[in-house]
Design an enzyme around this catalytic site. Sequence first.
Site, PDB file in Angstrom:
ATOM      1  N   SER A  30      76.115  14.923  28.242  1.00 39.49           N
ATOM      2  CA  SER A  30      76.246  13.186  28.845  1.00 39.49           C
ATOM      3  C   SER A  30      76.764  12.370  27.645  1.00 39.49           C
ATOM      4  CB  SER A  30      74.988  12.910  29.060  1.00 39.49           C
ATOM      5  OG  SER A  30      74.390  13.621  30.192  1.00 39.49           O
ATOM      6  N   HIS A  61      79.956  13.447  33.216  1.00 41.98           N
ATOM      7  CA  HIS A  61      80.462  14.861  33.090  1.00 41.98           C
ATOM      8  C   HIS A  61      81.605  15.089  33.762  1.00 41.98           C
ATOM      9  CE1 HIS A  61      76.784  16.723  31.333  1.00 41.98           C
ATOM     10  NE2 HIS A  61      76.368  15.618  31.765  1.00 41.98           N
ATOM     11  N   HIS A  83      74.120  21.847  35.324  1.00 41.59           N
ATOM     12  CA  HIS A  83      72.748  22.135  35.103  1.00 41.59           C
ATOM     13  C   HIS A  83      72.014  22.999  36.278  1.00 41.59           C
ATOM     14  CE1 HIS A  83      74.221  18.160  33.401  1.00 41.59           C
ATOM     15  NE2 HIS A  83      73.367  18.597  32.500  1.00 41.59           N
ATOM     16  N   TYR A  85      69.042  22.404  37.357  1.00 42.31           N
ATOM     17  CA  TYR A  85      68.560  21.363  38.329  1.00 42.31           C
ATOM     18  C   TYR A  85      69.601  20.966  39.450  1.00 42.31           C
ATOM     19  CZ  TYR A  85      70.702  17.234  35.951  1.00 42.31           C
ATOM     20  OH  TYR A  85      71.479  16.513  35.368  1.00 42.31           O
ATOM     21  N   GLU A  86      70.791  21.350  39.470  1.00 44.50           N
ATOM     22  CA  GLU A  86      71.875  20.969  40.402  1.00 44.50           C
ATOM     23  C   GLU A  86      71.801  22.243  41.458  1.00 44.50           C
ATOM     24  OE1 GLU A  86      75.492  18.799  39.088  1.00 44.50           O
ATOM     25  OE2 GLU A  86      74.748  19.867  37.031  1.00 44.50           O
ATOM     26  N   ALA A 113      71.867  14.823  25.653  1.00 47.44           N
ATOM     27  CA  ALA A 113      71.155  13.788  25.787  1.00 47.44           C
ATOM     28  C   ALA A 113      69.844  14.084  25.624  1.00 47.44           C
ATOM     29  CB  ALA A 113      71.441  12.839  26.742  1.00 47.44           C
ATOM     30  N   MET A 214      67.340  18.562  29.457  1.00 47.14           N
ATOM     31  CA  MET A 214      67.219  19.341  30.783  1.00 47.14           C
ATOM     32  C   MET A 214      68.522  20.418  30.592  1.00 47.14           C
ATOM     33  SD  MET A 214      67.171  16.568  33.501  1.00 47.14           S
ATOM     34  CE  MET A 214      65.753  15.157  33.382  1.00 47.14           C
ATOM     35  N   SER A 215      68.928  20.745  29.630  1.00 49.32           N
ATOM     36  CA  SER A 215      69.973  21.630  29.513  1.00 49.32           C
ATOM     37  C   SER A 215      70.076  22.698  28.050  1.00 49.32           C
ATOM     38  CB  SER A 215      71.235  20.726  29.161  1.00 49.32           C
ATOM     39  OG  SER A 215      71.407  20.096  28.093  1.00 49.32           O
ATOM     40  N   ASN A 238      66.400   7.619  24.899  1.00 47.91           N
ATOM     41  CA  ASN A 238      65.208   6.830  24.995  1.00 47.91           C
ATOM     42  C   ASN A 238      64.058   7.359  24.475  1.00 47.91           C
ATOM     43  OD1 ASN A 238      65.831   9.016  27.053  1.00 47.91           O
ATOM     44  ND2 ASN A 238      63.620   8.744  27.658  1.00 47.91           N
ATOM     45  N   HIS A 250      69.288   6.898  34.188  1.00 46.80           N
ATOM     46  CA  HIS A 250      70.144   7.600  33.459  1.00 46.80           C
ATOM     47  C   HIS A 250      71.366   6.636  33.045  1.00 46.80           C
ATOM     48  CE1 HIS A 250      72.881  10.838  33.409  1.00 46.80           C
ATOM     49  NE2 HIS A 250      73.872  10.259  34.360  1.00 46.80           N
TER      50      HIS A 250
HETATM   51  N1  HPA Z   1      63.703  13.506  29.599  1.00 47.93           N
HETATM   52  C1  HPA Z   1      64.302  14.477  29.823  1.00 47.93           C
HETATM   53  N2  HPA Z   1      65.608  14.610  29.840  1.00 47.93           N
HETATM   54  C2  HPA Z   1      66.257  13.688  29.118  1.00 47.93           C
HETATM   55  C3  HPA Z   1      65.564  12.249  28.895  1.00 47.93           C
HETATM   56  C4  HPA Z   1      64.151  12.461  28.980  1.00 47.93           C
HETATM   57  O1  HPA Z   1      63.230  11.409  28.895  1.00 47.93           O
HETATM   58  N3  HPA Z   1      66.419  11.475  28.386  1.00 47.93           N
HETATM   59  C5  HPA Z   1      67.682  12.072  28.378  1.00 47.93           C
HETATM   60  N4  HPA Z   1      67.518  13.396  29.008  1.00 47.93           N
END
Ligand code: HPA
Length: 276
Positions: A30, A61, A83, A85-86, A113, A214-215, A238, A250
């Site tokens: 990302s 992406h 990913h 999750y997709e 990210a 998540m990756s 974050n 996002h």
């Molecule tokens: N959690 C999971 N994946 C993320 C986050 C998060 O807070 N921020 C960016 N990718």
Amino acid sequence: MTATNLENSVEVIRQRCPNAYPKVGLILGSGLGGLADMIENACVIPYADIPGFPLSNVSGHAGNLVIGNLGSAHVVAMQGRAHLYEGWSGQESTFPLRCMHALGINALIVSNASGGINPRFHSGQVVAIDNHIDWMHRTGILDAEAMSGPARHGLPNRLRIPYDISLLELAERLAMKLGFVLARGTYLATLGPNYETRAEYRMFAKLGADMVGMSTVPEVLVANQLGIPVLAFSIVTNVAKPDAPSVTEHTEVLDWSRRAQSQLIPLIEKILSHMN
Ligand code: HPA
């Protein structure tokens, strides 16, 4: 995934980019896809044109394989990744990495990210991943055939330290030269696609995670199985504050990862110049 699939996909890549003999693979997550735009003499292939390449619908992406030169290094870059999750399986999502390996890479740089769990981290900070916790709970990522016989016993040993220490130390030294301290951290990978509840952030902190995303873990597992040294960076987008009400968006994730490019892109360029 069969050997024929892999050979066929590599053949398609070689036909489109006859001078593709990359030494370093880059998987750009990302917000970091901009690095691929800096590749010179670039040969660009949309994932849709390569058999077996999974397509990502996540915004930020681009979905291109870019082969060419970054400084003196001949690289192959994935501008975006698919990913789990997709809905992609572990084998499908890591198929592009197996193709990069077949093209000849001997090192891999990965970026993602993440949410910062370590309270010392701030949004926009670049952290080198020095270990991970696999919270994806997925089997079938690794090539099971390659795990039978003697190799089966070797793999867990290699996985104790899945990130290459000399590349990590090189990155730390070069970050200092660029004027910033590169922190290290443990990355915990969830399946997603949801960001965490406050209770989950609190739990992951207790488990020893510094960042959550998540990756990356599937690719790192496969790279280790293939014997490719890995250097991985996470952009903290974050900071999870379980006790302060906040919602992760996002757009915020994309915004902070774009801002962190000003540190991470020069750092990766410097690292590449030391890898030849
Ligand atoms: N959690 C999971 N994946 C993320 C986050 C998060 O807070 N921020 C960016 N990718």
